[in-house]
Design a protein around this motif. Sequence first.
Motif, PDB file in Angstrom:
ATOM      1  N   UNK A  85      36.390  22.756  -4.830  1.00  0.00           N
ATOM      2  CA  UNK A  85      37.169  23.287  -4.608  1.00  0.00           C
ATOM      3  C   UNK A  85      37.454  24.046  -6.036  1.00  0.00           C
ATOM      4  N   UNK A  86      38.369  24.659  -5.606  1.00  0.00           N
ATOM      5  CA  UNK A  86      38.741  25.963  -6.302  1.00  0.00           C
ATOM      6  C   UNK A  86      39.472  26.487  -6.822  1.00  0.00           C
ATOM      7  N   UNK A  87      39.928  26.775  -8.581  1.00  0.00           N
ATOM      8  CA  UNK A  87      41.224  26.827  -9.288  1.00  0.00           C
ATOM      9  C   UNK A  87      41.202  27.750  -9.397  1.00  0.00           C
ATOM     10  N   UNK A  88      41.708  28.785  -8.727  1.00  0.00           N
ATOM     11  CA  UNK A  88      41.800  29.380  -9.015  1.00  0.00           C
ATOM     12  C   UNK A  88      43.335  30.075  -8.924  1.00  0.00           C
ATOM     13  N   UNK A  89      44.296  29.270  -9.555  1.00  0.00           N
ATOM     14  CA  UNK A  89      45.813  30.292 -10.097  1.00  0.00           C
ATOM     15  C   UNK A  89      46.194  29.252 -11.033  1.00  0.00           C
ATOM     16  N   UNK A  90      44.808  29.159 -12.022  1.00  0.00           N
ATOM     17  CA  UNK A  90      45.007  28.517 -13.450  1.00  0.00           C
ATOM     18  C   UNK A  90      45.397  27.182 -12.682  1.00  0.00           C
ATOM     19  N   UNK A  91      45.426  26.192 -12.290  1.00  0.00           N
ATOM     20  CA  UNK A  91      46.005  24.628 -11.608  1.00  0.00           C
ATOM     21  C   UNK A  91      45.038  23.926 -12.827  1.00  0.00           C
ATOM     22  N   UNK A  92      46.616  23.993 -13.639  1.00  0.00           N
ATOM     23  CA  UNK A  92      45.903  22.258 -14.081  1.00  0.00           C
ATOM     24  C   UNK A  92      45.821  21.286 -13.585  1.00  0.00           C
TER      25      UNK A  92
END
Length: 130
Positions: A85-92
Amino acid sequence: MIVRSLDEITDTDADIKTENWRSKRILLAKDKLGFSVHETTLYAGTVNDFWYANHIEAVFITEGEGEVEDKATGEVHQLKPGSIYVLNNADKHQVRPRTEMKTVCVFNPPVTGREVHDENGVYPLIVEED
């Protein structure tokens, strides 16, 4: 060329331990690569809230099973060896390992190793000085 082993990092200041997880920081900002790499172990049954407001993180699961929830949408994704999984949108997000999970994490910009999660689960942006 940089060659390191986890044995070299274990029980040094690059081996960060909390009650929920342990992160061995293999490559850091001081290596001047433009990213950092960590092996992170998340302990079974823990609930982990993170928000990398200043970083993009890719997480590749090598062992164990669990789930990650996108806190903005409520969408839950199952995790197992071979998942990323990639947190590419400042994902909380919240990570809930069912079993002990081992992961390989890549951060951009690279972390220095001195970051500490704040009350929102955020790493501050710390820049390594030349």
